[in-house]
Scaffold this active site. Sequence first.
Site, mmCIF file in Angstrom:
data_model
loop_
_atom_site.group_PDB
_atom_site.id
_atom_site.type_symbol
_atom_site.label_atom_id
_atom_site.label_comp_id
_atom_site.label_asym_id
_atom_site.label_seq_id
_atom_site.Cartn_x
_atom_site.Cartn_y
_atom_site.Cartn_z
ATOM 1 N N SER A 250 76.041 34.496 79.740
ATOM 2 C CA SER A 250 75.145 35.595 80.108
ATOM 3 C C SER A 250 75.026 35.697 81.624
ATOM 4 N N ILE B 86 76.531 41.068 68.356
ATOM 5 C CA ILE B 86 77.799 41.207 69.098
ATOM 6 C C ILE B 86 78.961 40.667 68.251
ATOM 7 N N TYR C 70 66.239 29.249 77.388
ATOM 8 C CA TYR C 70 67.411 29.932 76.829
ATOM 9 C C TYR C 70 68.513 30.045 77.875
ATOM 10 N N ARG D 156 56.888 41.953 84.223
ATOM 11 C CA ARG D 156 56.967 40.890 83.215
ATOM 12 C C ARG D 156 57.365 39.597 83.929
ATOM 13 N N TYR E 149 77.975 38.136 79.773
ATOM 14 C CA TYR E 149 77.591 39.503 79.431
ATOM 15 C C TYR E 149 76.456 39.956 80.335
ATOM 16 N N ASP F 152 78.044 31.401 59.808
ATOM 17 C CA ASP F 152 76.723 31.777 60.323
ATOM 18 C C ASP F 152 75.676 31.140 59.410
ATOM 19 N N LYS G 3 72.614 28.379 78.314
ATOM 20 C CA LYS G 3 73.883 29.061 78.633
ATOM 21 C C LYS G 3 74.584 28.351 79.792
ATOM 22 N N ASN H 280 61.972 42.220 72.242
ATOM 23 C CA ASN H 280 61.698 41.895 73.643
ATOM 24 C C ASN H 280 62.506 42.773 74.573
ATOM 25 N N ASN H 281 63.675 43.171 74.125
ATOM 26 C CA ASN H 281 64.594 43.895 75.005
ATOM 27 C C ASN H 281 64.259 45.377 75.042
ATOM 28 N N SER I 225 70.266 32.687 60.331
ATOM 29 C CA SER I 225 68.905 32.554 60.855
ATOM 30 C C SER I 225 68.455 33.837 61.554
ATOM 31 N N ASN I 226 69.422 34.650 62.006
ATOM 32 C CA ASN I 226 69.035 35.912 62.653
ATOM 33 C C ASN I 226 69.944 37.068 62.228
HETATM 34 P P1 NAD Z 1 72.440 37.466 67.260
HETATM 35 O O1 NAD Z 1 71.203 36.665 67.071
HETATM 36 O O2 NAD Z 1 72.487 38.830 66.690
HETATM 37 O O3 NAD Z 1 73.687 36.635 66.706
HETATM 38 C C1 NAD Z 1 73.754 35.228 66.758
HETATM 39 C C2 NAD Z 1 74.096 34.727 65.354
HETATM 40 O O4 NAD Z 1 74.210 33.308 65.391
HETATM 41 C C3 NAD Z 1 73.058 35.088 64.318
HETATM 42 O O5 NAD Z 1 73.695 35.738 63.235
HETATM 43 C C4 NAD Z 1 72.475 33.734 63.886
HETATM 44 O O6 NAD Z 1 72.118 33.728 62.529
HETATM 45 C C5 NAD Z 1 73.621 32.774 64.204
HETATM 46 N N1 NAD Z 1 73.238 31.391 64.509
HETATM 47 C C6 NAD Z 1 72.298 30.960 65.389
HETATM 48 N N2 NAD Z 1 72.261 29.620 65.398
HETATM 49 C C7 NAD Z 1 73.201 29.183 64.513
HETATM 50 C C8 NAD Z 1 73.638 27.908 64.070
HETATM 51 N N3 NAD Z 1 73.083 26.775 64.519
HETATM 52 N N4 NAD Z 1 74.638 27.829 63.148
HETATM 53 C C9 NAD Z 1 75.190 28.958 62.667
HETATM 54 N N5 NAD Z 1 74.817 30.192 63.023
HETATM 55 C C10 NAD Z 1 73.837 30.303 63.942
HETATM 56 O O7 NAD Z 1 72.746 37.479 68.837
HETATM 57 P P2 NAD Z 1 73.753 38.388 69.665
HETATM 58 O O8 NAD Z 1 72.965 39.351 70.441
HETATM 59 O O9 NAD Z 1 74.865 38.867 68.790
HETATM 60 O O10 NAD Z 1 74.283 37.304 70.689
HETATM 61 C C11 NAD Z 1 75.485 36.592 70.473
HETATM 62 C C12 NAD Z 1 75.693 35.598 71.591
HETATM 63 O O11 NAD Z 1 75.731 36.297 72.835
HETATM 64 C C13 NAD Z 1 74.588 34.565 71.731
HETATM 65 O O12 NAD Z 1 75.187 33.338 72.103
HETATM 66 C C14 NAD Z 1 73.733 35.090 72.848
HETATM 67 O O13 NAD Z 1 73.049 34.074 73.513
HETATM 68 C C15 NAD Z 1 74.799 35.711 73.740
HETATM 69 N N6 NAD Z 1 74.278 36.777 74.603
HETATM 70 C C16 NAD Z 1 73.634 37.852 74.053
HETATM 71 C C17 NAD Z 1 73.134 38.848 74.861
HETATM 72 C C18 NAD Z 1 72.387 40.021 74.265
HETATM 73 O O14 NAD Z 1 71.732 40.761 75.011
HETATM 74 N N7 NAD Z 1 72.448 40.280 72.974
HETATM 75 C C19 NAD Z 1 73.307 38.773 76.254
HETATM 76 C C20 NAD Z 1 73.982 37.678 76.791
HETATM 77 C C21 NAD Z 1 74.475 36.682 75.942
HETATM 78 C C1 UD1 Z 2 67.032 39.732 78.968
HETATM 79 C C2 UD1 Z 2 66.826 38.258 79.210
HETATM 80 C C3 UD1 Z 2 68.126 37.629 79.662
HETATM 81 C C4 UD1 Z 2 69.259 37.966 78.706
HETATM 82 C C5 UD1 Z 2 69.349 39.487 78.597
HETATM 83 C C6 UD1 Z 2 70.406 39.949 77.669
HETATM 84 C C7 UD1 Z 2 64.461 38.136 79.880
HETATM 85 C C8 UD1 Z 2 63.530 37.762 80.985
HETATM 86 N N1 UD1 Z 2 65.780 38.041 80.171
HETATM 87 O O1 UD1 Z 2 67.381 40.292 80.184
HETATM 88 O O2 UD1 Z 2 67.991 36.219 79.747
HETATM 89 O O3 UD1 Z 2 70.474 37.428 79.176
HETATM 90 O O4 UD1 Z 2 68.087 39.961 78.095
HETATM 91 O O5 UD1 Z 2 70.036 39.657 76.363
HETATM 92 O O6 UD1 Z 2 64.059 38.472 78.784
HETATM 93 N N2 UD1 Z 2 61.758 46.300 80.152
HETATM 94 C C9 UD1 Z 2 60.651 47.123 80.131
HETATM 95 N N3 UD1 Z 2 59.935 47.202 78.971
HETATM 96 C C10 UD1 Z 2 60.272 46.496 77.843
HETATM 97 C C11 UD1 Z 2 61.415 45.670 77.882
HETATM 98 C C12 UD1 Z 2 62.123 45.581 79.060
HETATM 99 O O7 UD1 Z 2 60.327 47.761 81.121
HETATM 100 O O8 UD1 Z 2 59.564 46.607 76.837
HETATM 101 C C13 UD1 Z 2 62.564 46.243 81.376
HETATM 102 C C14 UD1 Z 2 62.699 44.860 81.985
HETATM 103 O O9 UD1 Z 2 61.660 44.601 82.866
HETATM 104 C C15 UD1 Z 2 64.079 44.967 82.664
HETATM 105 C C16 UD1 Z 2 64.860 45.934 81.755
HETATM 106 O O10 UD1 Z 2 63.874 46.654 81.033
HETATM 107 O O11 UD1 Z 2 63.957 45.558 83.927
HETATM 108 C C17 UD1 Z 2 65.786 45.240 80.779
HETATM 109 O O12 UD1 Z 2 65.037 44.267 80.051
HETATM 110 P P1 UD1 Z 2 65.644 43.478 78.794
HETATM 111 O O13 UD1 Z 2 66.309 44.437 77.870
HETATM 112 O O14 UD1 Z 2 64.577 42.608 78.238
HETATM 113 O O15 UD1 Z 2 66.809 42.608 79.427
HETATM 114 P P2 UD1 Z 2 66.761 41.599 80.679
HETATM 115 O O16 UD1 Z 2 65.379 41.311 81.105
HETATM 116 O O17 UD1 Z 2 67.713 42.118 81.701
#
Ligand code: NAD
Ligand code: UD1
Length: 341
Positions: free
Chosen positions: A127, A14, A152, A297, A179, A33, A156, A200-201, A36-37
Amino acid sequence: MPGKILVTGGTGYIGSHTCVVLLQSGYDVHIVDNLSNSHQDVVDKIARITGKTPGFTRLDLCDKEVIYGFMKEHQDITGVIHFAALKAVGESWEYPVRYYHNNILGLLNLLNAMHESGCKNLVFSSSCTVYGQPDELPVSESAPLKKALSPYGNTKKMCEEIIEDHVTATSLNAISLRYFNPIGAHPSALIGELPLGVPNNLVPFLTQTAMGKRECLKVFGDDYSTPDGTGIRDYIHVTDLSQAHLAAIERLEKEKNTQPCEVFNLGTGSGYSVLDIIRTFERVNEVKVNHQIEDRRPGDIEKVWANPEKANRELGWKARLGLEEMLESAWKWEEALAQKH
Ligand code: NAD
Ligand code: UD1
């Protein structure tokens, strides 16, 4: 004249999309940054998209002296968007202390360093996980926060509370953005999500299955109380999400915030089921996704979608892109990744 914004975690998913819109809007951007990811070559990708190269420093926010030194050296930073965190829910159950250490200590060090250097504007990545399974849908910002569903998720919730307390005690102004489910990638397919290992997502797992990297997508449960029995979420295009960060930092920079600490939901307001996602993906990209129904799950909620009216009204921001654009861009990104490897 737009200021200079520090983007922590700016090479991540993001963060990188947000750097693009900030640069395109005339902001000066510096990324920190620890990689790490993410990868440093994202900085070049951002430069290719925007024609502007953001500053980059590899540092770990958990190293207090380093972030203090950084903020002291960069007194021209007017605002911070704090993305840096560990974000894998399952991993946070395996290593809770690692998650609390990284996400909480990183924030504490950042807040102290901002305080020392006089930087007063903070946007924080939160989140919708803070709502758990809401009692009412769509969920608005005034809904009660529930016990976190994972370490996790708890980081937040705790970070939001720490920020609120710090704002009360200091001259900091902060916005926490909750988000819903960010998916998709930049239309250039130069930046997107880079899941390490098995995703996982839902959407990264789905695109990898369509690409043949995974055999079968497991649909986690079809016995929920939803029209087709599968879980419902509010999916939002990452480029829409990045625009909201621009709106939030602008609100702070122009002192348009009505309270020193504000919270906004970032979603589209529409919920889609897992089967909706699979069918739409297959239709718009003309590719089949091998999938089968499995058990629920553990830890999943049934359904959630946002009431985004507060963000629409006060940030002047609205999600514009639909599910088709989200899933088209996600596939284009997966195809771009496949060409690289
Ligand atoms: P991402 O892992 O792609 O980005 C996070 C970045 O932070 C990575 O580049 C990682 O290397 C860096 N990082 C982690 N720990 C660090 C540290 N101690 N010092 C410096 N850099 C560090 O994740 P993202 O999906 O872009 O998410 C960004 C933010 O949004 C996170 O805080 C996440 O929790 C939050 N968020 C993400 C989602 C989602 O679905 N992606 C949903 C809700 C909230
Ligand atoms: C996950 C996180 C949540 C985080 C959000 C955004 C969990 C339990 N929750 O939410 O904390 O804020 O991501 O990053 O992981 N699904 C399948 N098969 C799969 C993967 C997912 O059916 O292989 C389903 C899930 O059951 C859910 C939907 O798809 O109904 C979305 O899942 P996912 O993308 O993992 O997001 P969240 O679970 O909403």
